[in-house]
Write a protein that holds these residues in place. Structure first.
Motif, PDB file in Angstrom:
ATOM      1  N   ALA A  78       0.916  -1.471  -0.087  1.00 18.47           N
ATOM      2  CA  ALA A  78      -0.121  -0.048  -0.030  1.00 18.47           C
ATOM      3  C   ALA A  78       0.932   1.232   0.000  1.00 18.47           C
ATOM      4  O   ALA A  78       0.329   2.177  -0.667  1.00 18.47           O
ATOM      5  N   VAL A  79       2.142   1.339   0.531  1.00 17.77           N
ATOM      6  CA  VAL A  79       2.700   2.395   0.746  1.00 17.77           C
ATOM      7  C   VAL A  79       4.119   1.985   0.149  1.00 17.77           C
ATOM      8  O   VAL A  79       4.772   2.691  -0.483  1.00 17.77           O
ATOM      9  N   PHE A  80       4.872   1.128   0.788  1.00 18.88           N
ATOM     10  CA  PHE A  80       6.267   0.746   0.271  1.00 18.88           C
ATOM     11  C   PHE A  80       6.199  -0.294  -0.538  1.00 18.88           C
ATOM     12  O   PHE A  80       5.732  -1.366  -0.345  1.00 18.88           O
ATOM     13  N   ASN A  81       7.453  -0.132  -1.359  1.00 18.28           N
ATOM     14  CA  ASN A  81       7.648  -1.333  -2.381  1.00 18.28           C
ATOM     15  C   ASN A  81       9.187  -1.419  -2.841  1.00 18.28           C
ATOM     16  O   ASN A  81       9.715  -0.422  -3.052  1.00 18.28           O
ATOM     17  N   TRP A  82       9.748  -2.657  -2.728  1.00 14.24           N
ATOM     18  CA  TRP A  82      10.956  -3.015  -3.077  1.00 14.24           C
ATOM     19  C   TRP A  82      11.104  -3.524  -4.575  1.00 14.24           C
ATOM     20  O   TRP A  82      10.277  -4.081  -5.128  1.00 14.24           O
ATOM     21  N   ILE A  83      12.198  -2.751  -5.110  1.00 13.63           N
ATOM     22  CA  ILE A  83      12.363  -3.247  -6.563  1.00 13.63           C
ATOM     23  C   ILE A  83      13.797  -4.094  -6.618  1.00 13.63           C
ATOM     24  O   ILE A  83      14.697  -3.145  -6.047  1.00 13.63           O
ATOM     25  N   ILE A  84      13.918  -5.243  -6.940  1.00  9.51           N
ATOM     26  CA  ILE A  84      15.090  -5.909  -6.610  1.00  9.51           C
ATOM     27  C   ILE A  84      15.563  -6.610  -7.888  1.00  9.51           C
ATOM     28  O   ILE A  84      14.820  -7.374  -8.521  1.00  9.51           O
ATOM     29  N   ASP A  85      16.900  -6.438  -8.133  1.00 11.33           N
ATOM     30  CA  ASP A  85      17.310  -7.329  -9.191  1.00 11.33           C
ATOM     31  C   ASP A  85      18.639  -8.268  -8.162  1.00 11.33           C
ATOM     32  O   ASP A  85      19.653  -7.337  -7.868  1.00 11.33           O
ATOM     33  N   PRO A  86      18.659  -9.461  -7.961  1.00 13.00           N
ATOM     34  CA  PRO A  86      19.411 -10.063  -6.996  1.00 13.00           C
ATOM     35  C   PRO A  86      20.805 -10.119  -7.621  1.00 13.00           C
ATOM     36  O   PRO A  86      21.754 -10.674  -6.735  1.00 13.00           O
ATOM     37  N   LEU A  87      20.799 -10.274  -9.076  1.00  9.57           N
ATOM     38  CA  LEU A  87      22.178 -10.430  -9.771  1.00  9.57           C
ATOM     39  C   LEU A  87      22.237 -10.207 -10.912  1.00  9.57           C
ATOM     40  O   LEU A  87      21.738 -10.416 -11.879  1.00  9.57           O
ATOM     41  N   ASP A  88      22.507  -8.548 -10.935  1.00 10.36           N
ATOM     42  CA  ASP A  88      22.378  -7.796 -12.212  1.00 10.36           C
ATOM     43  C   ASP A  88      23.823  -7.972 -12.894  1.00 10.36           C
ATOM     44  O   ASP A  88      24.924  -7.594 -12.531  1.00 10.36           O
ATOM     45  N   GLY A  89      23.574  -8.532 -14.066  1.00 14.76           N
ATOM     46  CA  GLY A  89      25.052  -9.184 -14.795  1.00 14.76           C
ATOM     47  C   GLY A  89      25.151 -10.627 -14.626  1.00 14.76           C
ATOM     48  O   GLY A  89      26.312 -11.210 -14.569  1.00 14.76           O
ATOM     49  N   THR A  90      23.885 -11.253 -14.757  1.00 10.79           N
ATOM     50  CA  THR A  90      24.150 -12.668 -14.780  1.00 10.79           C
ATOM     51  C   THR A  90      24.831 -13.431 -15.876  1.00 10.79           C
ATOM     52  O   THR A  90      25.635 -14.335 -15.563  1.00 10.79           O
ATOM     53  N   THR A  91      24.752 -12.903 -17.125  1.00 11.08           N
ATOM     54  CA  THR A  91      25.708 -13.221 -18.165  1.00 11.08           C
ATOM     55  C   THR A  91      27.209 -13.274 -17.599  1.00 11.08           C
ATOM     56  O   THR A  91      28.080 -14.235 -17.974  1.00 11.08           O
ATOM     57  N   ASN A  92      27.644 -12.055 -17.110  1.00  5.92           N
ATOM     58  CA  ASN A  92      28.817 -12.063 -16.726  1.00  5.92           C
ATOM     59  C   ASN A  92      28.968 -13.218 -15.711  1.00  5.92           C
ATOM     60  O   ASN A  92      30.177 -13.564 -15.891  1.00  5.92           O
ATOM     61  N   PHE A  93      28.507 -13.078 -14.756  1.00  6.53           N
ATOM     62  CA  PHE A  93      28.656 -14.319 -13.753  1.00  6.53           C
ATOM     63  C   PHE A  93      28.782 -15.610 -14.218  1.00  6.53           C
ATOM     64  O   PHE A  93      29.515 -16.282 -13.886  1.00  6.53           O
TER      65      PHE A  93
END
Length: 264
Positions: A78-93
Motif C-alpha cells: 500500500a505504501v512501500f515497495n521494494w524493486i530488486i535485481d538479485p544478480l544484475d549481470g548474470t551473463t557475466n557471472f
C-alpha cells in the motif's frame, strides 16, 4: 521513517547475499543455467539470492511489496515497495567475468527513498536514502564536472532481444564513438549507473531495460547531482524502458545525438 537507519540495515542484508553469490561463483557449473528467453539467462544463484533478499527485507518492512526479476514473489504494498535485481549481470557471472551486482530500491508512495547497488567483486557498496547524499563505502560521491561531450567517457548496453531498433542503435553508437573519449559496455546497468553517480562515467544510455535494472542506480545518480531522462528528455524512463543518466551538464548534446538516430 529513519531512512538512514533503514539503509544501514539494507546494506547488511545486501552484504550477506553478496557473500553467498561470491562463494557460489567459485567453481560455478555453467550447466546449471536456464533460459528465460533468447539470450536471457538465469541460474539457481539468481533465484536463491532473490529469496534471501526477500526474506530478510521482509523483516525490515513486513507490509512492503516486491517487484523482483526472478518473480520468486511479486506483490503490491500500500505504501512501500521494494524493486530488486538479485544478480544484475548474470551473463557475466555465468562466464566468469567479474562485474555483477545486487540492486535494491525502495519506493514510498511511488517515489524512490532508498537505493543500494553492491558491486560484489570489488566490494563497492553504493547507497543513498531520502534526505541524504549518495555514498560509496562511506565516502560521499558526486557526478562528474565535465561539460563537453568530447571530454566524456560514456557507458551503454547492447540489446540481447527485440532487435528491431538495432540498426538505429548502431548508428547512434557510431556517432557517439566519434564524439567522446570512449564507450564502455560493462554488462551490469546497475553498475553503469553507480559509476555515473561517482563520476567514473559521465553518462549512460540503454533501452529495453526493466525497473529492477535501473531503479536503485537511477536514484543514486539523482542523489549525486545527476539527471535521469528517457530518450525524449522526459522523466518516464521506467515506463518507456529507455534511460539516459547524465552528470546534468551534457544533457543537450546527448539528447540531440540520440534524437538524430533513435526518436524517428
Amino acid at each position: 521513517m529513519d531512512y538512514e537507519l533503514l539503509c544501514s540495515k539494507v546494506i547488511a542484508v545486501t552484504r550477506l547475499t553478496g557473500n553467498f553469490i561470491r562463494k557460489e561463483s567459485i567453481g560455478f557449473d555453467a550447466k546449471a543455467i536456464e533460459f528465460k528467453g533468447l539470450n536471457d539467462l538465469v541460474s539457481y544463484v539468481d533465484k536463491t539470492a532473490e529469496k534471501q533478499l526477500v526474506r530478510n527485507l521482509s523483516k525490515l518492512l513486513p507490509d512492503a511489496g516486491f517487484t523482483t526479476e526472478e518473480e520468486t514473489i511479486n506483490s503490491r504494498g500500500a505504501v512501500f515497495n521494494w524493486i530488486i535485481d538479485p544478480l544484475d549481470g548474470t551473463t557475466n557471472f555465468i562466464h566468469g567475468v567479474p562485474t555483477y551486482s545486487i540492486s535494491i530500491a525502495l519506493y514510498e508512495d511511488d517515489q524512490p527513498v532508498l537505493g543500494v547497488v553492491y558491486e560484489i567483486n570489488r566490494g563497492e557498496m553504493f547507497y543513498t536514502y531520502k534526505g541524504g547524499p549518495a555514498f560509496l563505502n562511506n565516502r560521499e560521491i558526486q557526478v562528474s564536472e565535465r561539460k563537453s561531450l568530447s571530454d566524456c567517457l560514456l557507458a551503454t548496453g547492447f540489446p540481447y532481444y527485440q532487435f528491431d531498433k538495432q540498426a538505429n542503435y548502431m548508428a547512434l553508437l557510431s556517432e557517439m564513438m566519434q564524439k567522446c573519449h570512449g564507450l564502455r559496455r560493462i554488462g551490469s546497468a546497475a553498475v553503469d549507473l553507480a559509476y555515473v553517480a561517482c563520476g567514473r562515467f559521465d553518462a549512460f544510455f540503454e533501452y529495453n531495460l526493466n525497473a529492477w535494472d535501473v531503479a536503485a542506480g537511477a536514484y543514486l545518480v539523482q542523489q549525486a547531482g545527476g539527471n535521469i531522462l528517457n530518450f525524449g528528455g522526459g522523466d518516464e524512463f521506467i515506463e518507456k524502458r529507455e534511460i539516459l543518466a547524465t552528470n546534468a551538464k551534457v544533457d543537450k548534446e546527448l539528447l540531440e545525438t540520440i534524437d538524430r538516430h533513435f526518436n524517428l
